[in-house]
Enzyme design. Structure first.
Site, mmCIF file in Angstrom:
data_model
loop_
_atom_site.group_PDB
_atom_site.id
_atom_site.type_symbol
_atom_site.label_atom_id
_atom_site.label_comp_id
_atom_site.label_asym_id
_atom_site.label_seq_id
_atom_site.Cartn_x
_atom_site.Cartn_y
_atom_site.Cartn_z
ATOM 1 N N TYR A 57 0.839 -1.198 0.000
ATOM 2 C CA TYR A 57 0.000 0.000 0.000
ATOM 3 C C TYR A 57 0.879 1.255 0.000
ATOM 4 O O TYR A 57 1.539 1.569 0.996
ATOM 5 C CB TYR A 57 -0.923 0.031 1.221
ATOM 6 N N SER A 202 -13.143 -4.839 0.958
ATOM 7 C CA SER A 202 -14.082 -4.235 -0.004
ATOM 8 C C SER A 202 -15.525 -4.638 0.302
ATOM 9 O O SER A 202 -16.279 -5.014 -0.604
ATOM 10 C CB SER A 202 -13.714 -4.606 -1.444
#
Length: 338
Positions: A57, A202
Site C-alpha cells: 500500500y 471491499s
C-alpha cells in the site's frame, strides 16, 4: 452504542475494522499526511481498534502513516500487515520465499515503528513456493516474537487447510460483499471449521454499495477501478446499477444507509466475519463505524441474498491478470465466462 466485540485468534476487536489502503493509493490521489493521521486518529478515538495495512500500500507509505498514528497508542490497536506482494523496479511482484518473508517483516516492523505485528498475512499465494514453506517461515517469525498470528489473503479452502496443517491460521482475508459472494463457495465454511476469522475486504463493493459513481469514465487516472475491475467498465457498469434499488429499499426499512446495510449484511453472515471498509472520508469512517450496531432480520438477509445472487453481477470481479494472481474459488458460470 453497545456493540459486542468479535475475535481474531482470541483477541477481541470492534466488529468493523479499517482497511488502510485508500489513504495512500488505489481509488485516487493519496491523502496528505495531516489528513491521513487525522483519519487514523479518529478511528482509534471511535474505538475502531483493528487497523489493516500492507507492504504494497503506497509502497510502504501506508505502514509509515499507521506507525505514526499509533506511536503513542500501540496498546489500543490490533495491528495487521501483509507481505509477499510488493513492488520491485516499479513492477508488482510476488515473492513468498522464506528469506524474502523474513526480510519483508523486518522492513514492515521498521516502517510501523513497532516490535511486533499482531497479524501478518501472506497477501497472495506465490505459485513458485509451496505454501508449507512460506507458512513455515511465518511460524519462525512467531517463535522469534516478531509477529503474533499468521494470516492468508485471497486464497481458497485448499491452501487454507494446507497452511493450517503447518501453523494455526488466525485470519483469511478475502473480498466479500453483497456484490462478491465467492467466499460462500468453500472458504467461509473452512474458516468456521478451523477457527479462522474471515476478514472481508471491499465490503461496500469498492464504493459501489456506498456512493456509487455516476460515470466511471470520470475516475481519476490513478483510480484502479477504471483499470482492474471490469464491473466498473462502461459496458458492464450500467447493468449493475439496477441492483442498488433493492439495497436502497432495504436500507430505508432498516433505518440505515446503503453502506451500513452492506456492512451489517457481512456481519450477519457469521460471528467469524469481520469487514474492513477503507475510506478517506471522516464522515464515511463514522458512518461505517456505526454499522456495528445495525442489526438485520433473517428475512432481510435472505432477501438480500436472493437479490444479489452471484450470477446477477455483470462482469467478473477481476481482470484476467488479477484473477490469475489469486487462489479464491470461482462459480461455474465465472469459469465458463473466463
Amino acid at each position: 452504542m453497545s456493540v459486542t466485540p468479535r475475535t481474531i485468534g482470541g483477541d477481541p476487536v470492534y466488529p468493523i475494522g479499517l482497511g488502510c489502503m485508500n489513504i495512500t493509493h488505489a481509488y485516487g490521489p493519496p491523502m496528505d499526511e495531516g489528513n491521513a493521521l487525522k483519519l487514523l486518529g479518529r478511528a482509534l478515538d471511535l474505538g475502531c481498534n483493528f487497523l489493516d495495512t500492507a507492504t504494497i500500500y503506497g509502497a510502504g507509505r501506508s505502514e509509515e502513516l499507521v506507525g505514526k498514528a499509533i506511536s503513542e497508542r500501540r496498546g489500543d490497536v490490533f495491528l495487521a500487515s501483509k507481505c509477499v506482494l510488493s513492488f520491485k523496479d516499479g513492477k508488482r511482484i510476488l515473492d513468498a520465499r522464506p528469506e524474502s518473508i523474513k526480510k519483508a517483516c523486518d522492513a514492515s516492523l521498521k516502517r510501523l515503528g513497532v516490535d511486533m505485528i499482531d497479524l501478518y498475512y501472506m497477501h497472495r499465494p506465490d505459485p513458485n513456493v509451496p505454501i508449507e514453506e512460506s507458512v513455515g517461515a511465518l511460524s519462525e517469525l512467531v517463535d522469534a516474537g516478531k509477529i503474533r498470528m499468521i494470516g492468508l489473503s485471497e486464497m481458497g479452502a485448499g491452501l487454507l487447510r494446507r497452511a493450517h496443517a503447518v501453523h494455526p491460521i488466525a485470519a483469511m482475508q478475502s473480498e466479500y460483499s453483497l456484490w462478491v459472494r465467492n467466499p460462500e463457495i468453500a472458504v467461509m465454511d473452512a474458516c468456521r471449521e478451523l477457527g479462522t476469522t474471515l476478514v472481508a475486504f471491499s465490503p461496500v463493493g469498492r464504493g459501489f454499495l456506498a456512493d456509487p459513481p455516476a460515470d466511471p469514465a470520470r475516475f481519476h487516472e490513478s483510480d484502479m477501478r477504471g483499470m482492474a475491475f471490469p464491473r466498473f467498465s462502461a459496458e458492464n457498469y450500467p447493468g449493475n446499477l439496477s441492483l442498488l434499488d433493492e439495497a436502497r429499499a432495504c436500507a430505508k426499512e432498516a433505518g440505515c444507509s446503503v453502506a451500513q446495510l452492506a456492512l451489517a449484511w457481512t456481519l450477519a453472515k457469521g460471528e467469524h466475519v469481520i469487514p474492513i471498509p477503507g475510506t478517506t472520508s471522516l464522515a464515511h469512517l463514522e458512518e461505517n463505524h456505526r454499522a456495528g450496531a445495525v442489526s438485520l432480520t433473517p428475512d432481510m438477509v435472505a432477501r438480500l441474498d436472493a437479490h444479489f445472487s452471484p450470477e446477477k453481477a455483470v462482469g467478473p470481479r477481476y481482470s484476467p491478470p488479477g484473477q490469475a494472481s489469486v487462489d479464491t474459488e470461482q462459480y461455474e458460470f465465472e469459469k465458463a465466462g473466463a
